[in-house]
Scaffold this active site. Structure first.
Site, short mmCIF file in Angstrom:
data_model
loop_
_atom_site.label_atom_id
_atom_site.label_comp_id
_atom_site.label_asym_id
_atom_site.label_seq_id
_atom_site.Cartn_x
_atom_site.Cartn_y
_atom_site.Cartn_z
N ARG A 269 0.83 -1.21 0.00
CA ARG A 269 0.00 0.00 0.00
C ARG A 269 0.86 1.25 0.00
O ARG A 269 0.57 2.23 -0.70
CB ARG A 269 -0.93 -0.02 1.21
CG ARG A 269 -2.04 -1.04 1.08
CD ARG A 269 -2.73 -1.35 2.39
NE ARG A 269 -3.80 -2.33 2.17
CZ ARG A 269 -4.25 -3.17 3.07
NH1 ARG A 269 -3.73 -3.17 4.30
NH2 ARG A 269 -5.22 -4.02 2.78
N TYR A 407 -7.27 -2.10 -6.10
CA TYR A 407 -6.41 -3.18 -5.61
C TYR A 407 -5.54 -2.74 -4.43
O TYR A 407 -5.54 -1.58 -4.06
CB TYR A 407 -5.61 -3.85 -6.70
CG TYR A 407 -4.66 -3.07 -7.57
CD1 TYR A 407 -4.17 -3.66 -8.72
CD2 TYR A 407 -4.21 -1.80 -7.25
CE1 TYR A 407 -3.27 -3.00 -9.55
CE2 TYR A 407 -3.31 -1.13 -8.05
CZ TYR A 407 -2.84 -1.74 -9.20
OH TYR A 407 -1.94 -1.08 -10.00
N GLU A 408 -4.85 -3.71 -3.82
CA GLU A 408 -4.18 -3.54 -2.52
C GLU A 408 -5.19 -3.20 -1.42
O GLU A 408 -4.87 -2.53 -0.44
CB GLU A 408 -3.09 -2.44 -2.59
CG GLU A 408 -2.04 -2.66 -3.65
CD GLU A 408 -1.02 -3.73 -3.28
OE1 GLU A 408 -1.11 -4.27 -2.17
OE2 GLU A 408 -0.14 -4.01 -4.10
N GLY A 409 -6.40 -3.70 -1.58
CA GLY A 409 -7.49 -3.37 -0.66
C GLY A 409 -8.19 -2.13 -1.16
O GLY A 409 -7.55 -1.09 -1.41
#
Length: 601
Positions: A269, A407-409
């Site tokens: 992140r 993405y990446e949460g």
């Protein structure tokens, strides 16, 4: 609030909320890079300008073999192992230098996905959780580019809820292998990866990581996905049909796969923020150059106030995000150094440092991706009809940027994670949130002070201190109502997201202040100090309004009567800042960009 930390102290993760603003000496700013860092920056920039940008169309077309070849060329420069231990062939550069590498590499369009997936979520699980045999087998070949990596977590029925994965891994009868069956989707680098970090359920409920080699029998790939953006990156489904994986390739502990997934995502992140900031700078440069070239009504459109507003705001948001990014980078670096001094290995220190600042990493992921989205959108707008054409770069940047909020949460998940982690650390006693929140509650019953702050940046320091009180008051009241059984925050996601936005603005404003104050003490800098001061004042003005709005939205969602009236009065008290002529400030900032014909901060 706690007293300002000394020069040698390092804030714990999330502690910025309950501490006075640290002095500028406790942060790192890009303007103070040393000679070695500048040389590395120039190397990365040269590679970007000679090997990536001239071949963007080939990358976009996913020319076979091109992405792996580019990764191998990066390996020759040491760039695939800049963050890896020397014992495995890495360069073991410090965190600030690695942040700068991602920052400079941000304009690499879809190739940033190939690079980030390989060096981040592809390599870090092995560094963090691999045993010595696994590290010695795979890391040197990942660092020198011989092997390419991919990360297989998402499934058709499990995205943000990763632990709901259905892919199974069952021990073979002879006890020597695990047999994997299942399906993964949205897997970056799948088309050319040699190894896959795969997550599967052992015995149906023990979420576990594995290292799976590409040539394993039963491992097959779906077709390349047709995507909105990042078209130049390989994204495929990966299928596992009775794939036999040696038990020696179990990564970490059985049933502890969630630790691998979450720890890899923490630093992922953060790096995503750096790539976004770098991409935003390039997009802003594109906007300025077009505004200088485009003639309407017998003059460049850069002369018009509406365009100057866009250019100035692009610069302010980029500068703000970059300030927060390098501040957290320095915290990561200092924590890593401290842990290694205590005897931890390089890998363990890096993992624990990233875990320590997981709150900040989640917030920065939101910040970087949303700043980039703003910048690319306004770049399209500055270009007008040409921005909608695929002939230039504006349209591609607009499409490519959109994935970063997913993405990446997702940004929604990261907002909620930031507050959830803050509350969890408070409950465990790692952060004293209750004491400062209670002090704020007592302050609400007292008369406000009418003393005017004095000294350089005193108004900004006072405002940020008050921002923190606004966050503590709002979050504290919501937490108390939950403890009293009057509120279930798990079902009130809007409140959590409101508070997260307040927290993010507070972190960003404070980081920006520290950078601007540090610049004020420097003799040599790119711009006059009044430009940096103008950026700070505009950001502070807008952050004040946002925090008041988000705080109001949260409070009226769960409080009522006298309690609500008291807290709204407190919120008004905590969100005051001297009015700024933002039009004049943005024009001044835009004029510097127009004169430089690019992003120049």
């Amino acid at each position: 609030m706690q007293d300002t930390l000394s020069k040698t102290d390092v804030l714990k993760g999330g502690e910025f909320l309950i501490s006075d603003t640290p002095g500028p000496e406790s942060t790192f700013i890009p303007e103070e890079m040393n000679e070695e860092q500048l040389m590395i920056r120039d190397t990365v920039r040269d590679f970007l300008n000679t090997e990536i940008l001239p071949h963007i169309d080939r990358i976009e077309a996913q020319e076979e073999g091109l992405a792996p070849q580019l990764l191998e060329k990066m390996a020759e420069l040491g760039l695939l192992g800049s963050h890896m231990p020397e014992e495995y062939g890495g360069m073991q550069l410090d965190t600030n230098t690695n942040t700068m590498i991602c920052d400079v590499f941000g304009p690499a369009a879809a190739f940033t996905v190939s690079y980030a997936a390989h060096t981040g979520i592809g390599m870090l699980p092995i560094l963090y959780f691999g045993d010595e045999s696994q590290k010695a087998t795979y890391l040197p070949r990942l660092i020198n580019g011989e092997l390419k990596a991919a990360y297989c977590l998402t499934e058709p029925s499990s995205g943000s809820d990763a632990l709901a994965a259905k892919t199974r891994a069952d021990l073979s009868e002879d006890g020597n292998h695990y047999v994997i069956n299942g399906q993964k989707m949205w897997i970056s680098n799948a088309g050319f990866a040699d190894i896959f970090i795969v997550f599967a359920q052992i015995d149906g409920d023990k979420f576990t990581g594995f290292i799976v080699e590409r040539d394993s029998e039963g491992l097959t790939l779906g077709a390349e996905e047709k995507k909105l953006g990042i078209k130049g990156s390989s994204t495929r489904q990966v299928f596992f049909e009775n794939v036999k994986v040696p038990k020696e390739n179990v990564l970490g502990e059985i049933g502890k796969g969630h630790l691998i997934a979450f720890n890899a995502l923490n630093i992922g992140r953060f790096k995503l923020c750096a790539l976004c900031v770098g991409g935003a700078k390039k997009s802003a440069e594109t906007a300025v150059q077009y505004a200088n070239e485009r003639i309407q009504f017998k003059q460049p459109i850069a002369n018009f106030g509406a365009i100057k507003h866009k250019l100035g705001e692009q610069a302010i948001q980029i500068f703000a995000a970059e300030s927060a990014m390098y501040r957290v980078s320095h915290l990561l670096q200092e924590k890593n150094k401290a842990l290694m001094a205590e005897g931890m290995t390089f890998a363990e220190a890096k993992r624990q440092a990233a875990e320590e600042y997981a709150i900040e990493c989640a917030l920065l992921k939101v910040l970087g991706s949303e700043v980039l989205d703003y910048v690319v959108d306004e770049t399209v707008q500055v270009h007008g009809g040409m921005g909608y054409s695929e002939e230039g770069t504006a349209a591609r940047a607009y499409r490519d940027a959109r994935i970063n909020r997913i993405y990446e949460g997702t940004n929604e998940i990261n907002r909620m994670l930031s507050i959830d982690m803050l509350f969890r650390r408070a409950l465990k006693g790692n952060l004293d949130i209750v004491g400062p929140a209670w002090e704020v509650q007592k302050e609400l019953a007292s008369m406000p002070s009418f003393d005017q702050p004095e000294g350089a940046y005193a108004a900004e320091k006072k405002a940020i201190k008050e921002f923190k009180k606004a966050v503590l008051m709002t979050a504290g009241a919501a937490a108390k109502m939950q403890m009293d059984g009057e509120l279930n925050l798990k079902e009130e996601q809007e409140i959590i997201m409101n508070v997260s936005d307040m927290l993010l603005d507070t972190l960003t404003a404070e980081s920006m202040l520290m950078r601007v104050e540090k610049l004020a003490g420097m003799d040599s800098k790119e711009q006059p100090q009044e430009i940096y001061d103008a950026m700070l004042k505009v950001f502070m003005t807008d952050a004040t309004a946002r925090i008041h709005k988000k705080g109001t939205d949260a409070l009226v969602s769960f409080a009522e009567g006298d309690l609500l009236r008291t807290m709204l009065m407190g919120l008004k008290r905590f969100t005051k800042y001297t009015p700024t002529n933002v039009k004049k400030a943005r024009r001044m900032i835009a004029d510097r960009m127009i004169e430089a014909n690019g992003y120049c901060f």
